[in-house]
Design a protein around this motif. Structure first.
Motif, PDB file in Angstrom:
ATOM      1  N   GLN A  39       6.271   9.870   2.457  1.00  0.00           N
ATOM      2  CA  GLN A  39       5.514  10.657   3.510  1.00  0.00           C
ATOM      3  C   GLN A  39       3.667  11.478   2.508  1.00  0.00           C
ATOM      4  OE1 GLN A  39       7.958  14.311   3.831  1.00  0.00           O
ATOM      5  NE2 GLN A  39       6.060  15.446   5.629  1.00  0.00           N
ATOM      6  N   HIS A  40       4.522  11.712   2.004  1.00  0.00           N
ATOM      7  CA  HIS A  40       3.147  12.390   1.212  1.00  0.00           C
ATOM      8  C   HIS A  40       2.690  11.927  -0.161  1.00  0.00           C
ATOM      9  CE1 HIS A  40       2.615  15.866   3.204  1.00  0.00           C
ATOM     10  NE2 HIS A  40       4.529  16.431   2.784  1.00  0.00           N
ATOM     11  N   ILE A  41       3.452  10.995  -0.730  1.00  0.00           N
ATOM     12  CA  ILE A  41       3.054   9.789  -1.709  1.00  0.00           C
ATOM     13  C   ILE A  41       3.287   8.361  -1.530  1.00  0.00           C
ATOM     14  CG2 ILE A  41       3.426   9.336  -4.521  1.00  0.00           C
ATOM     15  CD1 ILE A  41       3.919  12.236  -4.966  1.00  0.00           C
ATOM     16  N   LYS A  42       1.884   7.636  -1.605  1.00  0.00           N
ATOM     17  CA  LYS A  42       1.961   6.097  -1.548  1.00  0.00           C
ATOM     18  C   LYS A  42       1.330   5.552  -2.628  1.00  0.00           C
ATOM     19  CE  LYS A  42       1.717   7.991   3.114  1.00  0.00           C
ATOM     20  NZ  LYS A  42       0.385   7.772   3.925  1.00  0.00           N
ATOM     21  N   LEU A  43       1.869   4.541  -2.792  1.00  0.00           N
ATOM     22  CA  LEU A  43       1.705   3.239  -3.722  1.00  0.00           C
ATOM     23  C   LEU A  43       0.489   1.962  -3.372  1.00  0.00           C
ATOM     24  CD1 LEU A  43       1.857   2.759  -6.422  1.00  0.00           C
ATOM     25  CD2 LEU A  43       3.566   2.174  -6.637  1.00  0.00           C
ATOM     26  N   ILE A  44      -0.147   1.791  -3.824  1.00  0.00           N
ATOM     27  CA  ILE A  44      -0.583   0.388  -3.254  1.00  0.00           C
ATOM     28  C   ILE A  44      -0.868  -0.201  -5.605  1.00  0.00           C
ATOM     29  CG2 ILE A  44      -2.819  -1.134  -3.935  1.00  0.00           C
ATOM     30  CD1 ILE A  44      -3.672   1.174  -1.308  1.00  0.00           C
ATOM     31  N   GLU A  45      -0.632  -1.205  -5.145  1.00  0.00           N
ATOM     32  CA  GLU A  45      -0.742  -2.712  -6.455  1.00  0.00           C
ATOM     33  C   GLU A  45      -0.925  -3.573  -6.761  1.00  0.00           C
ATOM     34  OE1 GLU A  45       4.202  -2.395  -7.929  1.00  0.00           O
ATOM     35  OE2 GLU A  45       3.272  -3.191  -9.298  1.00  0.00           O
ATOM     36  N   LEU A  46      -2.376  -2.979  -7.353  1.00  0.00           N
ATOM     37  CA  LEU A  46      -2.924  -4.302  -7.437  1.00  0.00           C
ATOM     38  C   LEU A  46      -2.556  -5.645  -8.264  1.00  0.00           C
ATOM     39  CD1 LEU A  46      -6.532  -2.129  -7.672  1.00  0.00           C
ATOM     40  CD2 LEU A  46      -5.617  -2.849  -6.251  1.00  0.00           C
ATOM     41  N   SER A  47      -3.026  -7.124  -7.998  1.00  0.00           N
ATOM     42  CA  SER A  47      -2.529  -7.763  -8.645  1.00  0.00           C
ATOM     43  C   SER A  47      -2.491  -7.715  -9.917  1.00  0.00           C
ATOM     44  CB  SER A  47      -2.604  -9.059  -7.720  1.00  0.00           C
ATOM     45  OG  SER A  47      -4.298  -9.089  -7.959  1.00  0.00           O
ATOM     46  N   ARG A  48      -3.243  -7.128 -10.647  1.00  0.00           N
ATOM     47  CA  ARG A  48      -4.224  -7.367 -12.342  1.00  0.00           C
ATOM     48  C   ARG A  48      -4.556  -6.321 -12.267  1.00  0.00           C
ATOM     49  NH1 ARG A  48      -9.249  -8.307 -12.103  1.00  0.00           N
ATOM     50  NH2 ARG A  48     -10.325 -10.711 -10.849  1.00  0.00           N
ATOM     51  N   ASN A  49      -5.465  -5.490 -13.427  1.00  0.00           N
ATOM     52  CA  ASN A  49      -6.662  -4.788 -14.232  1.00  0.00           C
ATOM     53  C   ASN A  49      -7.602  -5.404 -13.482  1.00  0.00           C
ATOM     54  OD1 ASN A  49      -8.792  -4.053 -15.832  1.00  0.00           O
ATOM     55  ND2 ASN A  49      -7.130  -1.819 -15.141  1.00  0.00           N
ATOM     56  N   PHE A  50      -7.954  -4.453 -12.219  1.00  0.00           N
ATOM     57  CA  PHE A  50      -9.752  -5.431 -11.603  1.00  0.00           C
ATOM     58  C   PHE A  50     -10.648  -4.333 -12.074  1.00  0.00           C
ATOM     59  CE2 PHE A  50      -6.991  -6.837  -8.506  1.00  0.00           C
ATOM     60  CZ  PHE A  50      -7.956  -8.371  -8.608  1.00  0.00           C
TER      61      PHE A  50
ATOM     62  N   GLN B 122      -0.715  -6.798  -4.023  1.00  0.00           N
ATOM     63  CA  GLN B 122       1.001  -6.977  -4.648  1.00  0.00           C
ATOM     64  C   GLN B 122       1.833  -6.386  -3.866  1.00  0.00           C
ATOM     65  OE1 GLN B 122       1.509  -7.572  -8.873  1.00  0.00           O
ATOM     66  NE2 GLN B 122       3.458  -7.466  -8.819  1.00  0.00           N
ATOM     67  N   ARG B 123       1.600  -5.523  -3.749  1.00  0.00           N
ATOM     68  CA  ARG B 123       2.588  -4.522  -2.993  1.00  0.00           C
ATOM     69  C   ARG B 123       2.280  -3.062  -2.307  1.00  0.00           C
ATOM     70  NH1 ARG B 123       8.502  -1.840  -5.534  1.00  0.00           N
ATOM     71  NH2 ARG B 123       6.725  -0.942  -7.289  1.00  0.00           N
ATOM     72  N   GLN B 124       2.749  -2.170  -1.073  1.00  0.00           N
ATOM     73  CA  GLN B 124       2.519  -1.182  -1.189  1.00  0.00           C
ATOM     74  C   GLN B 124       3.898  -0.317  -1.030  1.00  0.00           C
ATOM     75  OE1 GLN B 124      -0.124  -3.022   2.376  1.00  0.00           O
ATOM     76  NE2 GLN B 124      -2.062  -1.005   1.697  1.00  0.00           N
ATOM     77  N   LEU B 125       3.667   0.680  -1.099  1.00  0.00           N
ATOM     78  CA  LEU B 125       4.946   1.169  -0.546  1.00  0.00           C
ATOM     79  C   LEU B 125       4.714   2.642   0.245  1.00  0.00           C
ATOM     80  CD1 LEU B 125       6.795   1.938  -4.019  1.00  0.00           C
ATOM     81  CD2 LEU B 125       7.691   1.279  -1.461  1.00  0.00           C
TER      82      LEU B 125
ATOM     83  N   ILE C 290      -3.553  23.409   0.756  1.00  0.00           N
ATOM     84  CA  ILE C 290      -4.584  23.000   1.213  1.00  0.00           C
ATOM     85  C   ILE C 290      -4.573  23.046   2.513  1.00  0.00           C
ATOM     86  CG2 ILE C 290      -6.746  22.260   0.921  1.00  0.00           C
ATOM     87  CD1 ILE C 290      -6.831  21.800  -1.484  1.00  0.00           C
ATOM     88  N   THR C 291      -3.332  21.903   2.843  1.00  0.00           N
ATOM     89  CA  THR C 291      -2.914  21.643   3.740  1.00  0.00           C
ATOM     90  C   THR C 291      -1.617  20.906   3.905  1.00  0.00           C
ATOM     91  OG1 THR C 291      -3.583  20.174   6.215  1.00  0.00           O
ATOM     92  CG2 THR C 291      -4.613  19.237   3.576  1.00  0.00           C
ATOM     93  N   PRO C 292      -0.655  21.296   4.933  1.00  0.00           N
ATOM     94  CA  PRO C 292       0.420  20.180   4.739  1.00  0.00           C
ATOM     95  C   PRO C 292       0.180  18.846   5.173  1.00  0.00           C
ATOM     96  CG  PRO C 292       0.322  21.575   6.681  1.00  0.00           C
ATOM     97  CD  PRO C 292      -1.113  21.621   5.757  1.00  0.00           C
ATOM     98  N   ASN C 293      -1.310  18.432   5.809  1.00  0.00           N
ATOM     99  CA  ASN C 293      -1.755  17.131   6.284  1.00  0.00           C
ATOM    100  C   ASN C 293      -2.181  16.506   4.975  1.00  0.00           C
ATOM    101  OD1 ASN C 293      -1.555  15.111   8.015  1.00  0.00           O
ATOM    102  ND2 ASN C 293      -2.154  16.150   9.301  1.00  0.00           N
ATOM    103  N   TYR C 294      -1.303  16.264   3.789  1.00  0.00           N
ATOM    104  CA  TYR C 294      -2.574  15.735   3.035  1.00  0.00           C
ATOM    105  C   TYR C 294      -1.047  14.341   2.509  1.00  0.00           C
ATOM    106  CZ  TYR C 294       1.527  17.076  -0.640  1.00  0.00           C
ATOM    107  OH  TYR C 294       2.904  17.009  -0.903  1.00  0.00           O
ATOM    108  N   GLU C 295      -2.344  13.655   2.458  1.00  0.00           N
ATOM    109  CA  GLU C 295      -1.288  12.115   1.537  1.00  0.00           C
ATOM    110  C   GLU C 295      -2.093  11.949  -0.193  1.00  0.00           C
ATOM    111  OE1 GLU C 295      -1.811   8.207   3.661  1.00  0.00           O
ATOM    112  OE2 GLU C 295      -4.243   9.065   3.599  1.00  0.00           O
ATOM    113  N   ILE C 296      -1.253  10.903  -1.330  1.00  0.00           N
ATOM    114  CA  ILE C 296      -1.218  11.456  -2.293  1.00  0.00           C
ATOM    115  C   ILE C 296      -1.330   9.510  -2.275  1.00  0.00           C
ATOM    116  CG2 ILE C 296      -1.329  10.938  -4.639  1.00  0.00           C
ATOM    117  CD1 ILE C 296      -0.248  14.004  -4.133  1.00  0.00           C
ATOM    118  N   ILE C 297      -2.693   8.441  -2.614  1.00  0.00           N
ATOM    119  CA  ILE C 297      -2.736   7.818  -3.075  1.00  0.00           C
ATOM    120  C   ILE C 297      -2.548   7.292  -4.072  1.00  0.00           C
ATOM    121  CG2 ILE C 297      -3.819   5.231  -1.500  1.00  0.00           C
ATOM    122  CD1 ILE C 297      -4.714   6.513   0.852  1.00  0.00           C
ATOM    123  N   VAL C 298      -1.736   6.478  -4.490  1.00  0.00           N
ATOM    124  CA  VAL C 298      -2.133   6.310  -5.869  1.00  0.00           C
ATOM    125  C   VAL C 298      -2.919   4.656  -6.525  1.00  0.00           C
ATOM    126  CG1 VAL C 298      -0.435   6.098  -8.376  1.00  0.00           C
ATOM    127  CG2 VAL C 298      -0.328   7.848  -7.226  1.00  0.00           C
ATOM    128  N   VAL C 299      -2.927   4.376  -6.654  1.00  0.00           N
ATOM    129  CA  VAL C 299      -3.026   2.944  -7.185  1.00  0.00           C
ATOM    130  C   VAL C 299      -3.569   2.669  -8.383  1.00  0.00           C
ATOM    131  CG1 VAL C 299      -5.639   1.644  -6.338  1.00  0.00           C
ATOM    132  CG2 VAL C 299      -5.469   2.893  -4.714  1.00  0.00           C
TER     133      VAL C 299
END
Ligand code: UDP
Ligand code: MG
Length: 316
Positions: free
Chosen positions: A64-75, A307-310, A36-45
């Motif tokens: 570059q394309h895949i990022k992670l946000i780790e929440l501190s617990r189950n919200f 908790q953490r962002q990657l 669809i576009t090379p300019n994409y990001e996947i944010i996994v929470v």
């Protein structure tokens, strides 16, 4: 319209214990977005997973394309989505489940409609055959109440599977409430919207965490967040009961004056007391729902804690 590469796309994927599917899902999603576009990001929470989901996603975080946000617990999924939406910076944001229930074929279709000018494109589930009669009827009842009492049309069979233009994303971000009843919020913001049918797929692995009790609780918090109709119903009920008891009082006065007073029936008294008592407790419950809503909002707690962002370049 696949040749246009001038736009960016964020894909927000909330995950909670998706170890069995997440790697396969990311492998499948990546080429689709690339097309669809090379300019994409996947944010996994990661919503406080207890299994190996985080480790698996880490392997894919390429900065570059895949990022992670780790929440501190189950919200909860709705809050996880909010965290992802807050972090997304692209021209459009797509929300999708990690369990393959939302067909990846729809992504291109969503984007095509967005490019034609729709600011929100959402998926409408075609079949709900896997759901119980009780769940189906309950859902139907819920949508009717929402529609008739709020005037906003919360589309039935539409979930979080959707694409949102930056304008809509900013509108969502401007809504400060802690109670993220997303179905209501999506409908409330409005904008140029279209629903497109899709077939829900079977969950690839793992299991859904939505039992009937959890759904009922979601429905109650959704209704109380968007309408004060239950308060009016309680008011109306109070009025009705007072009127009936007034009539009954006149009747008794009349009877005593003109016909004399035989032994008054105590069952009437008991029934009246328990009935009124029940109504009062019910009314308190309704009031309590609103007060607890206020309580949760006035605390002004953050909606979620990270908790953490990657994989994000900028430091927050
Ligand atoms: N999910 C989440 N937090 C939760 C429950 C679920 O982030 O507390 C994620 C889950 O990993 C999946 C999506 O939300 O990607 C949908 O969840 P699920 O399949 O359990 O719900 P259903 O498909 O039955 O609506
Ligand atoms: Mg699912």
């Amino acid at each position: 319209m696949t040749d246009n590469t001038s736009f960016s796309l964020s894909c927000v994927v909330p995950v909670f214990n998706e170890g069995p599917v997440i790697a396969e899902f990311l492998e499948a999603l990546q080429p689709r977005l690339q097309e669809i576009t090379p300019n994409y990001e996947i944010i996994v929470v990661d919503d406080g997973s207890q299994d190996n989901t985080v480790q698996l996603v880490e392997n894919y975080c390429d900065g570059q394309h895949i990022k992670l946000i780790e929440l501190s617990r189950n919200f909860g999924k709705e809050t996880a989505l909010t965290a992802g939406i807050d972090a997304a910076e692209s021209d459009a944001v797509i929300l999708i489940d990690a369990d393959f229930q939302h067909p990846l074929d729809m992504l291109q279709v969503f984007v095509d409609h967005w490019r034609q000018g729709y600011q929100m494109v959402y998926g409408v589930r075609q079949s709900r055959h896997s759901e119980s009669y009780l769940k189906k009827k309950g859902a139907q009842f819920f949508y009717q109440i929402m529609h008739h009492s709020t005037g906003i049309n919360v589309p039935a069979h539409a979930g979080d599977f959707r694409l949102m233009d930056r304008v809509v994303v900013e509108a969502l971000k401007s809504m400060p409430e802690r109670n993220r009843f997303m179905k209501g919020i999506y409908a409330w913001v409005g904008y140029k919207t279209i629903g497109l049918p899709f077939e829900v797929q079977d969950r690839k692995a793992g299991e859904s965490g939505w039992g009937f009790a959890k759904l009922a609780s979601l429905a109650i918090s959704g209704i109380t967040a968007f309408t004060t109709l239950p308060l009016r119903i309680v008011g109306g009920l109070g009025l009705l009961i007072s009127m009936v008891s007034m009539l009954y009082a006149f009747f008794i006065i009349f009877k005593t004056l003109f016909l004399g007073a035989p032994l008054p029936g105590w069952p009437t008294v008991v029934v009246a007391i328990t009935f009124i008592g029940g109504i009062q407790l019910l009314s308190l419950w309704v009031l309590g729902e609103y007060i607890s809503g206020i309580f949760n909002e006035v605390k002004q707690r953050p909606k979620y804690l990270i908790q953490r962002q990657l994989g994000f370049n900028k430091k927050q």
